[in-house]
Design a protein around this motif. Structure first.
Motif, short mmCIF file in Angstrom:
data_model
loop_
_atom_site.label_atom_id
_atom_site.label_comp_id
_atom_site.label_asym_id
_atom_site.label_seq_id
_atom_site.Cartn_x
_atom_site.Cartn_y
_atom_site.Cartn_z
N ARG A 3 -8.74 -3.85 -4.86
CA ARG A 3 -8.15 -3.83 -3.52
C ARG A 3 -9.16 -3.58 -2.42
O ARG A 3 -8.85 -3.74 -1.24
N GLY A 4 -10.33 -3.16 -2.73
CA GLY A 4 -11.32 -2.85 -1.70
C GLY A 4 -11.13 -1.44 -1.18
O GLY A 4 -10.49 -0.60 -1.82
N MET A 14 -11.91 13.16 -4.75
CA MET A 14 -12.84 12.07 -4.47
C MET A 14 -14.04 12.56 -3.69
O MET A 14 -15.18 12.11 -3.91
N ASP A 15 -13.86 13.51 -2.76
CA ASP A 15 -14.97 14.06 -1.97
C ASP A 15 -15.97 14.80 -2.88
O ASP A 15 -17.17 14.79 -2.60
N VAL A 16 -15.45 15.45 -3.93
CA VAL A 16 -16.36 16.13 -4.86
C VAL A 16 -17.31 15.12 -5.49
O VAL A 16 -18.54 15.34 -5.59
N ARG A 17 -16.80 13.99 -5.88
CA ARG A 17 -17.64 12.96 -6.50
C ARG A 17 -18.57 12.29 -5.48
O ARG A 17 -19.70 11.93 -5.80
N VAL A 18 -18.08 12.15 -4.27
CA VAL A 18 -18.94 11.61 -3.20
C VAL A 18 -20.13 12.54 -2.99
O VAL A 18 -21.27 12.10 -2.81
N SER A 19 -19.88 13.88 -3.02
CA SER A 19 -20.96 14.84 -2.79
C SER A 19 -22.04 14.77 -3.86
O SER A 19 -23.20 15.12 -3.62
N PHE A 20 -21.66 14.35 -5.07
CA PHE A 20 -22.63 14.21 -6.15
C PHE A 20 -23.13 12.77 -6.29
O PHE A 20 -23.87 12.48 -7.24
N GLY A 21 -22.70 11.89 -5.34
CA GLY A 21 -23.14 10.50 -5.39
C GLY A 21 -22.57 9.75 -6.57
O GLY A 21 -23.26 8.91 -7.15
N ARG A 22 -21.33 10.06 -6.88
CA ARG A 22 -20.73 9.41 -8.04
C ARG A 22 -19.43 8.70 -7.65
O ARG A 22 -18.69 9.17 -6.79
N SER A 23 -19.18 7.57 -8.25
CA SER A 23 -17.89 6.85 -8.24
C SER A 23 -17.49 6.24 -6.89
O SER A 23 -17.03 5.10 -6.83
N PHE A 24 -17.61 6.98 -5.77
CA PHE A 24 -17.04 6.51 -4.51
C PHE A 24 -18.03 6.64 -3.36
O PHE A 24 -18.96 7.47 -3.41
N GLU A 25 -17.76 5.81 -2.32
CA GLU A 25 -18.52 5.90 -1.08
C GLU A 25 -17.52 5.98 0.08
O GLU A 25 -16.51 5.26 0.10
N GLY A 71 -11.39 6.92 7.19
CA GLY A 71 -10.97 7.72 6.04
C GLY A 71 -10.76 6.95 4.77
O GLY A 71 -10.09 7.44 3.84
N ARG A 72 -11.35 5.77 4.70
CA ARG A 72 -11.20 4.98 3.48
C ARG A 72 -12.37 5.26 2.52
O ARG A 72 -13.42 5.76 2.91
N TYR A 73 -12.11 4.89 1.27
CA TYR A 73 -13.13 5.05 0.23
C TYR A 73 -13.27 3.73 -0.52
O TYR A 73 -12.28 3.03 -0.73
N ARG A 93 -15.35 1.80 -3.97
CA ARG A 93 -16.00 2.12 -5.23
C ARG A 93 -17.50 2.00 -5.08
O ARG A 93 -18.00 1.05 -4.48
N ARG A 94 -18.19 2.98 -5.59
CA ARG A 94 -19.65 2.98 -5.51
C ARG A 94 -20.21 2.00 -6.50
O ARG A 94 -19.81 1.97 -7.67
N THR A 95 -21.14 1.22 -6.06
CA THR A 95 -21.78 0.23 -6.93
C THR A 95 -23.14 0.75 -7.35
O THR A 95 -23.80 1.48 -6.59
N GLY A 96 -23.53 0.34 -8.53
CA GLY A 96 -24.86 0.71 -8.99
C GLY A 96 -24.89 2.07 -9.66
O GLY A 96 -23.95 2.81 -9.68
#
Length: 230
Positions: free
Chosen positions: A171-172, A207-218, A223-225, A227-230
């Motif tokens: 869905r983006g 989701m913010d916890v994973r963003v803080s560790f550079g994982r899964s989401f950007e 206020g949208r998120y 999926r993190r690539t790479g």
């Protein structure tokens, strides 16, 4: 209370002396005295056994008869005194033996009480030690259970985040409120079981916890998120 034979001896001695063995005189002659009732009972028995009748008492006796009577009374008195002394000695010896037995029994019982007290103290100490050990085991068990709950919760939210990542792949970029209706029913139920109901705010927090560790989401605009690539 004087025994009967003492009253008999005293009455015989008085009669041998030419004296009338009355109740008062007999009681006075007995070293230990005695109740009038008991002395009177023994004196009546003496009169009956001796066939004594004060009315028939001789008014005059020869010196020889008096001397013989006195000697007989003295012999009877000595014999009675000897028997009384022997009886007293036997009773005292029996009392001493009984007292020694009682003392031995008492010491034995005291020893048993001390042994029981020591055993009870040891049991109490072991019970307290067992209680302390049980408390330590329960504390360790509670700690392990807490760790397991935490591991299960982390594993559950890892699965939720993977599910959200799959949703974003198709869905983006989306807000947590937009993502929430797309999650599976079992995911919502599982969050409730882990005491962290799945809401938009809770989803954003995870989701913010994973963003803080550079994982899964950007994070994206508005206020949208994504999926993190790479």
């Amino acid at each position: 209370m004087p025994p009967e034979f003492i009253v008999f001896v005293v009455a015989d001695a008085m009669l041998a002396k030419g004296e009338r063995p009355s109740l008062r005189k007999v009681r006075e002659a007995i070293p230990t005295g005695g109740s009038p009732r008991e002395v009177c009972k023994h004196l009546r028995a003496w009169r009956k056994k001796r066939g004594y009748d004060p009315k028939l008492e001789p008014t005059d006796m020869s010196k020889a008869m008096k001397a013989a009577g006195q000697a007989l009374a003295m012999d009877l008195w000595k014999q009675a005194k000897k028997e009384a002394t022997q009886a007293f000695a036997r009773e005292r010896e029996a009392a001493a033996t009984m007292a020694a037995d009682d003392k031995q029994d008492c010491e034995h019982l005291l020893g048993m009480v001390e042994t029981l007290q020591a055993e009870n103290a040891a049991l109490v100490a072991r019970a307290r030690a067992a209680e302390d050990e049980a408390a330590r085991v329960l504390a360790r068990l509670a700690k392990v259970e807490n760790q397991l709950d935490r591991f299960r919760a982390e594993e559950f939210w890892d699965r939720v985040m993977r599910e959200v990542a799959e949703i974003l792949t198709g869905r983006g970029a989306m807000t947590p409120a937009e993502i929430l209706p797309e999650t599976r029913t079992w995911t919502v139920r599982g969050a409730a079981l882990h005491k962290e109901p799945l809401t938009a705010a809770m989803l954003k927090k995870k989701m913010d916890v994973r963003v803080s560790f550079g994982r899964s989401f950007e994070p994206c605009e508005q206020g949208r998120y994504a999926r993190r690539t790479g």
